[in-house]
Design a protein around this motif. Structure first.
Motif, PDB file in Angstrom:
ATOM      1  N   ARG A  87       2.631   7.941  -0.284  1.00  0.00           N
ATOM      2  CA  ARG A  87       3.581   7.832  -1.388  1.00  0.00           C
ATOM      3  C   ARG A  87       4.161   6.426  -1.342  1.00  0.00           C
ATOM      4  O   ARG A  87       4.857   6.061  -0.398  1.00  0.00           O
ATOM      5  N   ASN A  88       3.811   5.605  -2.326  1.00  0.00           N
ATOM      6  CA  ASN A  88       4.281   4.212  -2.404  1.00  0.00           C
ATOM      7  C   ASN A  88       3.933   3.422  -1.143  1.00  0.00           C
ATOM      8  O   ASN A  88       4.783   2.866  -0.470  1.00  0.00           O
ATOM      9  N   GLU A  90       1.324   0.933  -1.115  1.00  0.00           N
ATOM     10  CA  GLU A  90       0.336  -0.045  -1.552  1.00  0.00           C
ATOM     11  C   GLU A  90       0.170  -1.202  -0.573  1.00  0.00           C
ATOM     12  O   GLU A  90      -0.893  -1.820  -0.501  1.00  0.00           O
ATOM     13  N   SER A 118       2.888   8.489  -6.217  1.00  0.00           N
ATOM     14  CA  SER A 118       3.294   7.095  -6.038  1.00  0.00           C
ATOM     15  C   SER A 118       3.594   6.433  -7.376  1.00  0.00           C
ATOM     16  O   SER A 118       2.957   6.719  -8.396  1.00  0.00           O
ATOM     17  N   THR A 119       4.563   5.518  -7.363  1.00  0.00           N
ATOM     18  CA  THR A 119       4.929   4.786  -8.573  1.00  0.00           C
ATOM     19  C   THR A 119       4.563   3.307  -8.463  1.00  0.00           C
ATOM     20  O   THR A 119       4.892   2.525  -9.346  1.00  0.00           O
ATOM     21  N   ASP A 120       3.903   2.922  -7.368  1.00  0.00           N
ATOM     22  CA  ASP A 120       3.479   1.531  -7.205  1.00  0.00           C
ATOM     23  C   ASP A 120       1.954   1.468  -7.323  1.00  0.00           C
ATOM     24  O   ASP A 120       1.351   2.275  -8.012  1.00  0.00           O
ATOM     25  N   THR A 122      -0.401   2.148  -5.148  1.00  0.00           N
ATOM     26  CA  THR A 122      -1.102   2.872  -4.089  1.00  0.00           C
ATOM     27  C   THR A 122      -2.468   3.388  -4.543  1.00  0.00           C
ATOM     28  O   THR A 122      -3.477   3.217  -3.851  1.00  0.00           O
TER      29      THR A 122
END
Length: 427
Positions: A87-88, A90, A118-120, A122
Motif C-alpha cells: 500500500r503506497n 512505489e 495504493s494511491t501512488d 505502486t
C-alpha cells in the motif's frame, strides 16, 4: 529429549542467578523503602532487575547451548509462491520484487503482488517489475484488494497460492540471494507450520535507525533463536517468513488487527504445528527513520501481542514450550511498567543526588549486557550470508536510550489494546 535437557538446564541456571540477584537486591530494597513506599520499591526492583535477570540468563545460556548453526537444507526444485502486499510502496516495491525474482532458487517462484488500494505509483512499479523480471521459472502476478488492511491483502494473496509452501515478504524488504532457498529448505525438511527469517536493518542513516540495527541484530535475533530452538518462535513475522499452505488455511488465514502475523503464529502453535527460526535466511528490511514512526510501529507490535494472547491463551497451547514462552511474553508488561515508572524516575532522582532506585550498582548490568551482545554478534557474524552496517554510536544509543523508547511505545500499544482502539497498518 535433547532439546528438553538444554531448556531445563538453562532455566535452572537462570533460577540460581535469580536467587543470587534477589539476595543482592534485598539490601537495596530495604534502603529504598526508607524513602519510598515498600510495595512500589518491590514492584520496580522486580520489573527492572529480577525479571530481566531470569529472562536474559535463561536465553543467554540456552543460546550458548545451541551455538551451532542449523544445517543448510536444500529445497531442490520445489515450486513456491511469494506473497508481497503493498500500500503506497512505489519507492521500494520494484527493488523488493527484483530481489525475489533474482534468487538463487532452482524451483519455480510465483510472486503474488497484492495492491491494497495504493494511491501512488505502486501498481505501475509492480507492472514495471513484471516486465523486467518475468522469465521461465519466475512468474509475477498482480492482484487488487480494495478493502484496507494488511490481513485482507494477505488473505487475497493466499487465495491464489497453488503451492505446498509460500513465503511472505514485505514490500520494503529485500532478500539476500540465497534466503529463499534457506527458508523453504528448512520448512520442507522439518515439517514445521512456519519458519521465521533473519531480519537485518537495510539502512542506518538516522540515529533512530542506528539504534534499531542493534535491536534487530542482537535482541530480536536472540529471542527468535531462543524460542525457535524449542519449536515455538512466537512471531513468524510478515516481513519474511515461510508457511505451509494447508496449515495456514486450516486455521483460517490472517485476522484483521495490529498483529496479524502474531495471531497467525499463535494459532499455528495451538494447532500443534512447530514454529521455527532460520538464521541463514537473511533479509534486509526498511525500519522507521524517525522517532514518531518508530513509536507507531512498536506500539502496533505491543497491541499485536495482546491480540495474540486474546486469540490463544497460554494455558490453551497444547505444547509446553509455546505456553511457556507466551506466558513470558505477558511478563514483559511488568518490565515495561517498571522501567518507565521506576527506572526512569530513579535515574532522574539519582542525578539530583538521591540514588534510591538507580545508582552505581545499576551499572553492573552493563558488563552482563556486553557479554550477551558479544555472544549474539559472534553467532550472527558466523552466518556467511550476513551483512549489515553497524555503528558504535548506534550501540551506545541502543544501550542508553532504546529501552526507554521501546517501553514507552509498548505502553501506548497496551493501552490501545485495553481500550480496543485500532492502530493502522498504513495511512
Amino acid at each position: 529429549m535433547k532439546q528438553h535437557w538444554k531448556f531445563f538446564a538453562s532455566a535452572a541456571a537462570a533460577l540460581v542467578w535469580l536467587w543470587v540477584s534477589t539476595a543482592l537486591a534485598v539490601p537495596w530494597a530495604r534502603s529504598a523503602s526508607l524513602h519510598l513506599p515498600a510495595a512500589y520499591v518491590v514492584f520496580v526492583i522486580g520489573g527492572v532487575a529480577l525479571l530481566p535477570a531470569y529472562l536474559m540468563g535463561a536465553m543467554f545460556l540456552s543460546n550458548l547451548l545451541h551455538r551451532k548453526l542449523p544445517p543448510r537444507r536444500h529445497p531442490g526444485c520445489r515450486p513456491v509462491s511469494v506473497i508481497v502486499c503493498a500500500r503506497n510502496e512505489e519507492a521500494s516495491i520494484y527493488r523488493t520484487i527484483g530481489s525475489i525474482a533474482q534468487q538463487e532458487y532452482d524451483g519455480r517462484v510465483t510472486i503474488l503482488c497484492v495492491d491494497n488500494g495504493s494511491t501512488d505509483g505502486t501498481v505501475a512499479e509492480i507492472r514495471r517489475a513484471a516486465a523486467d523480471f518475468s522469465r521461465p521459472g519466475r512468474v509475477i502476478r498482480l492482484y487488487g484488494c480494495c478493502e484496507p488492511g494488511k490481513a485482507r491483502a494477505l488473505n487475497e494473496g493466499l487465495r491464489h497460492v497453488r503451492d505446498e509452501y509460500f513465503v511472505t515478504v514485505d514490500a520494503d524488504t529485500c532478500l539476500e540471494v540465497s534466503a529463499l532457498s534457506a527458508i523453504v529448505g528448512r520448512i520442507a525438511a522439518t515439517g514445521a507450520g512456519c519458519v521465521a527469517g533473519n531480519l537485518v536493518c537495510a539502512e542506518t542513516r538516522t540515529w533512530v535507525q542506528k539504534m534499531q540495527f542493534w535491536d534487530y541484530f542482537v535482541s530480536i535475533a536472540a529471542v527468535k533463536r531462543y524460542q525457535g530452538s524449542y519449536g515455538s518462535t512466537l512471531v513468524a513475522q510478515g516481513a519474511f517468513s515461510a508457511y505451509e499452505t494447508a496449515a495456514v488455511r486450516a486455521v483460517g488465514g490472517w485476522t484483521d488487527g495490529a498483529g496479524e502475523d502474531i495471531v497467525l503464529t499463535y494459532r499455528l502453535l495451538a494447532a500443534g504445528r512447530r514454529s521455527l527460526y532460520e538464521p541463514r535466511a537473511v533479509s534486509f528490511t526498511a525500519v522507521p527513520a524517525t522517532l514518531g514512526a518508530l513509536a507507531r510501529q512498536r506500539s502496533r507490535w505491543a497491541k499485536g501481542m495482546f491480540e495474540g494472547l486474546a486469540a490463544v491463551k497460554p494455558w490453551r497451547q497444547p505444547g509446553f514450550f509455546a505456553g511457556y514462552f507466551e506466558t513470558l511474553n505477558l511478563s514483559i508488561v511488568w518490565l515495561d511498567l517498571g522501567y518507565i515508572f521506576g527506572f526512569v524516575p530513579g535515574a532522574a532522582l539519582a542525578l539530583l543526588g538521591m540514588p534510591w532506585l538507580a545508582g552505581w550498582v545499576t551499572l553492573l548490568v552493563l558488563p552482563l549486557m556486553l557479554i550477551g551482545t558479544v555472544s549474539v554478534c559472534r553467532y550472527q557474524r558466523r552466518i556467511p550470508e550476513m551483512a549489515g552496517r553497524s555503528s558504535l554510536w548506534g550501540f551506545v544509543l541502543f544501550v542508553l536510550v532504546f529501552q526507554t523508547v521501546q517501553s514507552a511505545c509498548s505502553l501506548w500499544g497496551y493501552a490501545a489494546a485495553l481500550a480496543r482502539r485500532g492502530l493502522a497498518w498504513k495511512p
